[in-house]
Design a protein around this motif. Structure first.
Motif, short mmCIF file in Angstrom:
data_model
loop_
_atom_site.label_atom_id
_atom_site.label_comp_id
_atom_site.label_asym_id
_atom_site.label_seq_id
_atom_site.Cartn_x
_atom_site.Cartn_y
_atom_site.Cartn_z
N MET A 1 24.61 63.36 35.86
CA MET A 1 25.61 64.12 36.06
C MET A 1 26.71 64.07 37.28
O MET A 1 27.86 64.35 37.10
CB MET A 1 24.47 65.42 36.78
CG MET A 1 25.50 66.91 36.77
SD MET A 1 25.88 67.31 35.07
CE MET A 1 26.91 68.60 35.34
N THR A 2 26.16 63.17 37.93
CA THR A 2 27.38 62.86 39.24
C THR A 2 28.56 62.11 38.64
O THR A 2 29.32 62.34 39.08
CB THR A 2 26.48 61.79 40.22
OG1 THR A 2 25.46 62.45 40.91
CG2 THR A 2 27.71 61.40 41.33
N SER A 3 28.24 61.13 37.59
CA SER A 3 29.42 60.61 36.89
C SER A 3 30.32 61.52 36.15
O SER A 3 31.39 61.54 36.26
CB SER A 3 29.06 59.51 35.85
OG SER A 3 28.22 60.10 35.07
N ASP A 4 29.89 62.65 35.47
CA ASP A 4 30.50 63.78 35.24
C ASP A 4 31.37 64.41 36.17
O ASP A 4 32.32 64.74 35.94
CB ASP A 4 29.71 64.84 34.47
CG ASP A 4 28.65 64.61 33.27
OD1 ASP A 4 29.37 63.26 32.77
OD2 ASP A 4 27.94 65.09 32.83
N PHE A 5 30.80 64.86 37.26
CA PHE A 5 31.69 65.45 38.51
C PHE A 5 32.66 64.39 39.06
O PHE A 5 33.90 64.78 39.23
CB PHE A 5 30.73 65.77 39.65
CG PHE A 5 29.72 66.92 39.25
CD1 PHE A 5 30.24 67.90 38.54
CD2 PHE A 5 28.29 66.74 39.69
CE1 PHE A 5 29.09 68.91 38.33
CE2 PHE A 5 27.60 67.82 39.24
CZ PHE A 5 27.93 68.93 38.60
N GLU A 6 32.43 63.13 38.94
CA GLU A 6 33.36 61.98 39.13
C GLU A 6 34.57 61.95 38.58
O GLU A 6 35.77 61.87 38.59
CB GLU A 6 32.94 60.64 39.18
CG GLU A 6 31.69 60.62 40.82
CD GLU A 6 31.26 59.32 40.43
OE1 GLU A 6 31.39 58.38 39.93
OE2 GLU A 6 30.32 59.08 41.80
N THR A 17 35.13 61.81 46.37
CA THR A 17 34.44 61.53 47.82
C THR A 17 33.29 62.16 47.79
O THR A 17 32.99 62.98 46.73
CB THR A 17 35.29 62.34 48.87
OG1 THR A 17 35.25 63.77 48.79
CG2 THR A 17 36.66 61.61 48.96
N ARG A 18 32.18 61.78 48.58
CA ARG A 18 30.79 62.33 48.36
C ARG A 18 30.82 63.91 48.58
O ARG A 18 30.28 64.56 48.04
CB ARG A 18 29.76 61.54 49.46
CG ARG A 18 29.72 60.19 48.95
CD ARG A 18 28.54 59.39 49.77
NE ARG A 18 27.47 60.07 49.80
CZ ARG A 18 26.56 60.08 50.67
NH1 ARG A 18 26.96 59.75 52.04
NH2 ARG A 18 25.41 60.64 50.48
N PRO A 19 31.52 64.27 49.71
CA PRO A 19 31.53 65.93 49.82
C PRO A 19 32.04 66.52 48.58
O PRO A 19 31.69 67.65 48.17
CB PRO A 19 32.28 65.99 50.94
CG PRO A 19 32.34 64.88 51.82
CD PRO A 19 32.32 63.60 50.74
N ARG A 20 33.05 66.09 48.07
CA ARG A 20 33.65 66.76 46.87
C ARG A 20 32.73 66.85 45.69
O ARG A 20 32.59 67.88 44.98
CB ARG A 20 34.83 66.00 46.24
CG ARG A 20 36.10 66.27 47.14
CD ARG A 20 37.46 65.61 46.88
NE ARG A 20 38.77 66.05 47.57
CZ ARG A 20 39.77 65.37 47.75
NH1 ARG A 20 40.02 64.46 46.95
NH2 ARG A 20 40.81 65.81 48.47
#
Ligand SMILES: [Zn+2]
Ligand SMILES: [Zn+2]
Length: 145
Positions: A1-6, A17-20
Motif C-alpha cells: 500500500m505504501t508504494s501506492d501512496f508513493e 516524503t515519510r510524513p506525506r
C-alpha cells in the motif's frame, strides 16, 4: 500500500516524503478525520512530527486533489480520501457522526441554483443535518418508545 501512496504523490508531482505518505495513509484509513486525529495516527507511525508539518502536508495534499477537505459548521475541518465524485455529507446534530451521501444526480453541480446571479456554477457542496441511527435509537429508548 505504501508504494501506492508513493505513486499517487508522484502522480501529482509531489516529492515522496515519510510524513506525506503517513498523512495520506491516515486519511485513507479513516474517512472524515480531523487534523488532531490525523496527527495522532502519524505520530504513532513516525514518532515526533510537528502539528505544523502535518498541517502543511494536509494543505499540499488537498491542493493537489489527493485529499478533500470539508468543514461542517460548528465542527473542525475534516479530511477524506474519497475525491472527485462530488459526494455530500450528512452530519448528526447530537454526536457529530458523519456519513457520505452520494451526489444527488451524479454530476457536479448536482443542484441547480434557483438564481445563479450570473455566476458560472461548477459545484454544490451540501451538508445534510439530522440525527444518526444510534442517536435516534437512544432517543426513542429514553422516551420509552
Ligand atoms: Zn449521533
Ligand atoms: Zn465523505
Amino acid at each position: 500500500m505504501t508504494s501506492d501512496f508513493e505513486r499517487m504523490l508522484r502522480g501529482v508531482d509531489l516529492r515522496v516524503t515519510r510524513p506525506r505518505v503517513a498523512v495520506l495513509s491516515a486519511v485513507y484509513d479513516r474517512a472524515h478525520s480531523d487534523t488532531d486525529s490525523i496527527i495522532g495516527v502519524v505520530r504513532a507511525d513516525l514518532g515526533d512530527v510537528s502539528h505544523q508539518a502535518v498541517y502543511d502536508v494536509l494543505r499540499a495534499l488537498t491542493a493537489a486533489g489527493l485529499v478533500r477537505r470539508f468543514h461542517p459548521m460548528g465542527s473542525v475541518a475534516r479530511y477524506e480520501a474519497r475525491v472527485g465524485d462530488n459526494h455530500h455529507h450528512v452530519v448528526c446534530r447530537s454526536c457529530g457522526a458523519i456519513a457520505d451521501v452520494d451526489c444527488a444526480v451524479g454530476d457536479a453541480p448536482c443542484l441547480i441554483a434557483a438564481d445563479h446571479s450570473g455566476y458560472e456554477i461548477d459545484e454544490a457542496e451540501v451538508i445534510y443535518w439530522g440525527r444518526c441511527p444510534a442517536c435516534v435509537a437512544a432517543a426513542s429508548a429514553a422516551s420509552g418508545g
